[in-house]
Design a protein around this motif. Sequence first.
Motif, PDB file in Angstrom:
ATOM      1  N   UNK A 148      45.062  32.137  13.006  1.00 57.86           N
ATOM      2  CA  UNK A 148      44.216  32.738  14.031  1.00 57.86           C
ATOM      3  C   UNK A 148      43.081  33.536  13.409  1.00 57.86           C
ATOM      4  N   UNK A 149      43.371  34.240  12.346  1.00 56.62           N
ATOM      5  CA  UNK A 149      42.342  35.035  11.690  1.00 56.62           C
ATOM      6  C   UNK A 149      41.275  34.156  11.068  1.00 56.62           C
ATOM      7  N   UNK A 204      39.087  32.988  13.820  1.00 60.61           N
ATOM      8  CA  UNK A 204      38.170  34.047  14.271  1.00 60.61           C
ATOM      9  C   UNK A 204      36.949  34.117  13.363  1.00 60.61           C
ATOM     10  N   UNK A 205      37.182  33.959  12.088  1.00 54.56           N
ATOM     11  CA  UNK A 205      36.097  34.019  11.112  1.00 54.56           C
ATOM     12  C   UNK A 205      35.153  32.832  11.289  1.00 54.56           C
ATOM     13  N   UNK A 242      32.984  33.368  14.216  1.00 53.19           N
ATOM     14  CA  UNK A 242      31.889  34.303  13.959  1.00 53.19           C
ATOM     15  C   UNK A 242      30.768  33.616  13.181  1.00 53.19           C
ATOM     16  N   UNK A 243      31.113  32.593  12.422  1.00 51.96           N
ATOM     17  CA  UNK A 243      30.116  31.871  11.627  1.00 51.96           C
ATOM     18  C   UNK A 243      29.505  30.714  12.398  1.00 51.96           C
ATOM     19  N   UNK A 290      23.513  37.047   2.519  1.00 56.49           N
ATOM     20  CA  UNK A 290      24.587  36.962   3.509  1.00 56.49           C
ATOM     21  C   UNK A 290      24.258  35.926   4.583  1.00 56.49           C
ATOM     22  N   UNK A 291      23.053  35.993   5.115  1.00 57.46           N
ATOM     23  CA  UNK A 291      22.696  35.100   6.211  1.00 57.46           C
ATOM     24  C   UNK A 291      22.428  33.678   5.728  1.00 57.46           C
ATOM     25  N   UNK A 324      25.478  31.535   5.362  1.00 54.69           N
ATOM     26  CA  UNK A 324      26.037  31.001   6.614  1.00 54.69           C
ATOM     27  C   UNK A 324      25.224  29.816   7.130  1.00 54.69           C
ATOM     28  N   UNK A 374      43.636  43.305  14.626  1.00 54.16           N
ATOM     29  CA  UNK A 374      43.339  42.596  13.373  1.00 54.16           C
ATOM     30  C   UNK A 374      42.231  41.570  13.585  1.00 54.16           C
ATOM     31  N   UNK A 375      42.265  40.901  14.726  1.00 54.59           N
ATOM     32  CA  UNK A 375      41.248  39.891  14.996  1.00 54.59           C
ATOM     33  C   UNK A 375      39.886  40.529  15.189  1.00 54.59           C
ATOM     34  N   UNK A 413      38.609  41.352  11.796  1.00 57.37           N
ATOM     35  CA  UNK A 413      38.137  40.149  11.099  1.00 57.37           C
ATOM     36  C   UNK A 413      36.714  39.796  11.526  1.00 57.37           C
ATOM     37  N   UNK A 414      36.463  39.958  12.795  1.00 55.48           N
ATOM     38  CA  UNK A 414      35.142  39.651  13.326  1.00 55.48           C
ATOM     39  C   UNK A 414      34.102  40.638  12.802  1.00 55.48           C
ATOM     40  N   UNK A 460      34.267  42.224  10.143  1.00 52.58           N
ATOM     41  CA  UNK A 460      34.131  41.948   8.715  1.00 52.58           C
ATOM     42  C   UNK A 460      33.122  40.823   8.504  1.00 52.58           C
ATOM     43  N   UNK A 461      33.229  39.775   9.319  1.00 57.03           N
ATOM     44  CA  UNK A 461      32.311  38.639   9.214  1.00 57.03           C
ATOM     45  C   UNK A 461      30.881  39.063   9.527  1.00 57.03           C
ATOM     46  N   UNK A 462      30.729  40.104  10.326  1.00 61.85           N
ATOM     47  CA  UNK A 462      29.404  40.587  10.694  1.00 61.85           C
ATOM     48  C   UNK A 462      28.880  41.634   9.727  1.00 61.85           C
ATOM     49  N   UNK A 463      29.751  42.106   8.847  1.00 62.76           N
ATOM     50  CA  UNK A 463      29.314  43.037   7.820  1.00 62.76           C
ATOM     51  C   UNK A 463      29.324  44.499   8.226  1.00 62.76           C
ATOM     52  N   UNK A 523      31.537  50.346   6.822  1.00 67.41           N
ATOM     53  CA  UNK A 523      30.537  50.146   5.781  1.00 67.41           C
ATOM     54  C   UNK A 523      29.558  51.304   5.704  1.00 67.41           C
ATOM     55  N   UNK A 544      22.903  39.756  14.932  1.00 65.39           N
ATOM     56  CA  UNK A 544      23.736  40.422  13.938  1.00 65.39           C
ATOM     57  C   UNK A 544      22.943  41.438  13.130  1.00 65.39           C
TER      58      UNK A 544
END
Lengths: 223, 223
Positions: A39-40, A43-44, A47-48, A145-146, A149, B39-40, B43-44, B46-49, B61, B149
Motif C-alpha cells: 500500500x505504501x 501511495x508513492x 504521488x508520482x 527532484x522534479x 519524476x 503512515x500513508x 509517505x505522500x 515524503x514524495x512531495x518533499x 523538512x 507541488x
Amino acid sequence: MDAYEFIRDAIIEGKFVPGMRLAEESLAKEMNLSRTPIREAIKQLEAEGLVIPLKRGVSVRHFTKDDIRQIYDLRTLLEGYAASQAAIHRSENDLLEMEKANILYEEAISRYVESDMESLKDIVQVNQKFHETIVNASKNEHIHFHISKVVVVPIVFRSFYWYNSFQLKQSLEVHKTILEAIKNSEPERARIAMHEHIYQGRDHVLKHLEQIKNIHLLKEEVK
Amino acid sequence: MDAYEFIRDAIIEGKFVPGMRLAEESLAKEMNLSRTPIREAIKQLEAEGLVIPLKRGVSVRHFTKDDIRQIYDLRTLLEGYAASQAAIHRSENDLLEMEKANILYEEAISRYVESDMESLKDIVQVNQKFHETIVNASKNEHIHFHISKVVVVPIVFRSFYWYNSFQLKQSLEVHKTILEAIKNSEPERARIAMHEHIYQGRDHVLKHLEQIKNIHLLKEEVK
DNA sequence: CATTGACTTATTGTATACAAACAATTAAAT
DNA sequence: ATTTAATTGTTTGTATACAATAAGTCAATG
C-alpha cells in the motif's frame, strides 16, 4: 528489492499494462510480503502519477499522445534550464564527471550492433547518467527532484529501443555541443542545444507510437 | 479532514516546526485514527518533499534560504511557461475565469485594512485562484501537477502576511499586464510579466526571512 | 569524571484480522 | 425474456498485535 521498485519496474517494462488494476493481495503474494508495504509503495506511485486512484484502489495510468507531448515540453523546459544553469555554476569536478559520462556514452555507441537490445539498454543507461551529471552541475536540488519524476514516464513506452546507429551518432554530436557550451560558460547555447536534443527524443517517441498504432490496426485487419 | 491534510496544514501553519520528528502514534491519537492511514499520509508528504526520511520515521523538512531561491527559480520557470502557453491555448471561457478571479483579487485588495490578517488570508487565496486559472488555460496537465507541488513550500514561511497596500497594488498591476498579454495572444510578454511577478514574490519572502533572522539575533542578544 | 557497555524503553516496520464498500451473479417477478 | 432485487464474493480501508531496531539510561570501570 523493495515493493516500490518492483511495481515501478513492472510498469516500466510493460508487465503491468495501462488500465490494469493493481490488486494488493496478489502483489503481496507475488513478492512474499503483506499488504502494508504494498500500500505504501502504491501511495508513492500515486504521488508520482504512474498510477491513478480509482473509487477503490488504483490502476496503471494510461498515457496518451498528448500526455507525451506535454511531458516532453515540461522536460525540455526543465532540462534546458538545468543546462543553462550548469553553464553558470559547474565546478571543475562537474566537468570531469560530464566528460566521463560522455566518453562512456561514445563507447557504448561504438559497441552498438544494429537491433541488439542489450547494447541499447547500455546506451540508454549511460545517456541517463550524462543527463544526470548536467542536472547535478546546475546546483538546483529541487529541479533535480522534479526532473527525476518527469523522466520516468517516457520510459514506459520503450521507444528507446528503436534507435538506429545514425540517430545515435547524431545524439552524440548534440551531447558534445551541450558539453562544450557548458564548458565555455555559454548558458543560452547550452539551453538551446538541450532543447534540440530532447525534442529529437520527443519526435522519436511520437513516431514510435504512430508505428505501434499502425501495427495495432494491421492486427485488427488480419482478424 | 483526512490525515494528509491535517499534517500538511499543521506544517504550513507552523504547528509542526522544521526538524520536528513526526511520531506516528501521537499523530494517530491526536486525530482519532490508527497508525495505518497516518503512515500513508506521511509517505505522500515524503514524495512531495515536505518531510524527509530519517533512519527511522521522518522529520519536518527544514528549508534554507538557498532552497527558497531554487524553488522560486523553478516556479518562475514553470509558471512563466504556463503563462506563455496560456497566451496560445486559452479559450474564451478561460479568459472569463481569469478576469473573474482578477476582479475578486481587486475587490479583496480594496477591502484590505493595514495589518489585518483575515483580509490578507483572503487576498492570498484569491491570488492563488488567479494563478490556477492561468495554469489551467495553458492546457498542460503535467505542468499543473508539478506547479502545485512547488507552490506549497513558500507558504510554510507565511511571509505573505507581511504585504503592505502599496505592494499589493503593484501586484495587481502586474496581474493586469499578464491578463492583457494572454488576452492579446502575446506569449513572450505574458511570460516576462509572470517572471517579474514571481520574482517580486521571491524578494519579498527572502526579505522576510532576513527580518526573521534579525529578530532571532535580537532575541539572542536580549538573553 | 568521563567513557563504554549492557539493559530497558520507545518507536518503527510488517503481518494479520476484521469490517465496510463495491462488484458480480443468481433468482424472482412482471 | 428482461429487468430488478438480493445475496454472495472479492477487495479495499482501518485497526491492532507482534517483532525488530534504534535510542536513551544507568551502572560499572578505567
